[in-house]
Design a protein around this motif. Structure first.
Motif, PDB file in Angstrom:
ATOM      1  N   ALA A  22       0.851  -1.193   0.000  1.00 14.06           N
ATOM      2  CA  ALA A  22       0.000   0.000   0.000  1.00 14.06           C
ATOM      3  C   ALA A  22       0.878   1.231   0.000  1.00 14.06           C
ATOM      4  N   LEU A  24       0.669   5.781   0.299  1.00 13.35           N
ATOM      5  CA  LEU A  24      -0.105   6.952   0.679  1.00 13.35           C
ATOM      6  C   LEU A  24       0.223   8.073  -0.296  1.00 13.35           C
ATOM      7  N   ARG A  59       2.908  -5.117   2.887  1.00 17.92           N
ATOM      8  CA  ARG A  59       2.116  -5.380   4.084  1.00 17.92           C
ATOM      9  C   ARG A  59       2.869  -6.313   5.013  1.00 17.92           C
ATOM     10  N   ASP A  65      -4.800  -3.918   8.279  1.00 16.88           N
ATOM     11  CA  ASP A  65      -5.309  -3.851   6.914  1.00 16.88           C
ATOM     12  C   ASP A  65      -4.327  -3.043   6.077  1.00 16.88           C
ATOM     13  N   GLU A  67      -4.694  -0.070   4.765  1.00 15.58           N
ATOM     14  CA  GLU A  67      -4.597   1.337   5.200  1.00 15.58           C
ATOM     15  C   GLU A  67      -3.555   1.460   6.306  1.00 15.58           C
ATOM     16  N   ALA A  70      -0.116   1.490   4.720  1.00 18.76           N
ATOM     17  CA  ALA A  70       0.252   2.785   4.138  1.00 18.76           C
ATOM     18  C   ALA A  70       0.668   3.772   5.228  1.00 18.76           C
ATOM     19  N   LEU A  71      -0.082   3.816   6.323  1.00 21.76           N
ATOM     20  CA  LEU A  71       0.224   4.759   7.405  1.00 21.76           C
ATOM     21  C   LEU A  71       1.517   4.386   8.123  1.00 21.76           C
ATOM     22  N   ILE A  87      -7.278  10.441   5.907  1.00 21.99           N
ATOM     23  CA  ILE A  87      -7.568   9.594   4.747  1.00 21.99           C
ATOM     24  C   ILE A  87      -8.906  10.020   4.139  1.00 21.99           C
ATOM     25  N   ARG A  90      -9.570   5.832  -1.402  1.00 21.44           N
ATOM     26  CA  ARG A  90      -8.538   5.050  -2.073  1.00 21.44           C
ATOM     27  C   ARG A  90      -8.817   5.000  -3.560  1.00 21.44           C
ATOM     28  N   ARG A 103      -2.193  -0.967  -3.213  1.00 20.17           N
ATOM     29  CA  ARG A 103      -3.422  -0.202  -2.962  1.00 20.17           C
ATOM     30  C   ARG A 103      -3.061   1.230  -2.568  1.00 20.17           C
ATOM     31  N   PHE A 105      -3.844   4.895  -1.129  1.00 21.09           N
ATOM     32  CA  PHE A 105      -4.739   5.690  -0.291  1.00 21.09           C
ATOM     33  C   PHE A 105      -4.387   7.160  -0.451  1.00 21.09           C
ATOM     34  N   ALA A 107      -4.597  11.004   1.164  1.00 25.75           N
ATOM     35  CA  ALA A 107      -4.757  11.642   2.476  1.00 25.75           C
ATOM     36  C   ALA A 107      -4.290  13.084   2.445  1.00 25.75           C
TER      37      ALA A 107
END
Length: 199
Positions: A22, A24, A59, A65, A67, A70-71, A87, A90, A103, A105, A107
């Motif tokens: 993921a 961001l 991941r 998850d 998200e 990404a964080l 956020i 996505r 994935r 996201f 923000a």
């Protein structure tokens, strides 16, 4: 940028790649306009060294998850406090040549100093959306890829940086969704499969 459109967007997922990741796409309000934060990957990294990217990565089992992935990665790579990331939604998952399903996201983050983790990040670049949507700064090419077949590569040239590859594919969707920018219907050129890529 009309970020409400991201919040309402029904993104598609990918389930046929070997690994999940993921990123961001961080938006900063600065000087009366919106900007996107990118990282320049460290030259010693095994995958995509020196390329421009959004903060992110693979991941981990501890991530609840994608998200959270990404964080966590944004915190590790640029020192972003996850609590400061708003956020908004996505985008579509994308496949990469390294067999990741990524994935993205989107923000909003504060306009403050971010510190690159030198183990992974050589530099942080904050680029104006107005410059990214200027077609004078965009070009694309078609080539035959050994894994994905006929593909179109996008290149955004802003402030001495070139955003291309998977990050540019994410950027194209983000800009088309949230601004008046539209990808030109035709690529600028067609090149041989083994033609040089930017470094």
């Amino acid at each position: 940028m009309d970020l409400e459109r991201v919040g309402n967007f029904r993104a598609t997922g990918i389930n046929d790649e070997e690994r999940e990741a993921a990123v961001l796409a961080p938006i900063i309000a600065r000087d009366g306009g919106e900007h996107l934060l990118f990282t320049k990957r460290a030259d010693h990294l095994g995958e995509h060294p020196g390329q421009m990217s959004f903060p992110g990565g693979g991941r981990e089992p501890s991530d609840t998850d994608l998200e959270a992935t990404a964080l966590r990665e944004a915190n590790e790579e640029i020192g972003l406090d996850p609590a400061q990331a708003g956020i908004v939604g996505r985008l579509d998952d994308i496949s990469t040549v390294t067999r990741y399903s990524v994935r993205p996201f989107v923000a909003r983050i504060p306009d403050q100093e971010y510190v690159p983790d030198e183990r992974e990040v050589a530099e942080i670049a904050v680029l104006a959306v107005a410059d990214l949507t200027d077609l004078e700064n965009y070009e694309s090419e078609r080539r035959d890829h050994p894994h994905y077949g006929d593909i179109r590569l996008h290149f955004f040239h802003v402030d001495g940086y070139t955003v291309w590859g998977a990050t540019a594919r994410i950027l194209v969707q983000l800009l088309e969704l949230t601004t008046d920018w539209e990808m030109p219907a035709e690529a600028d050129r067609e090149v041989d499969p083994d033609a040089d890529l930017p470094m």
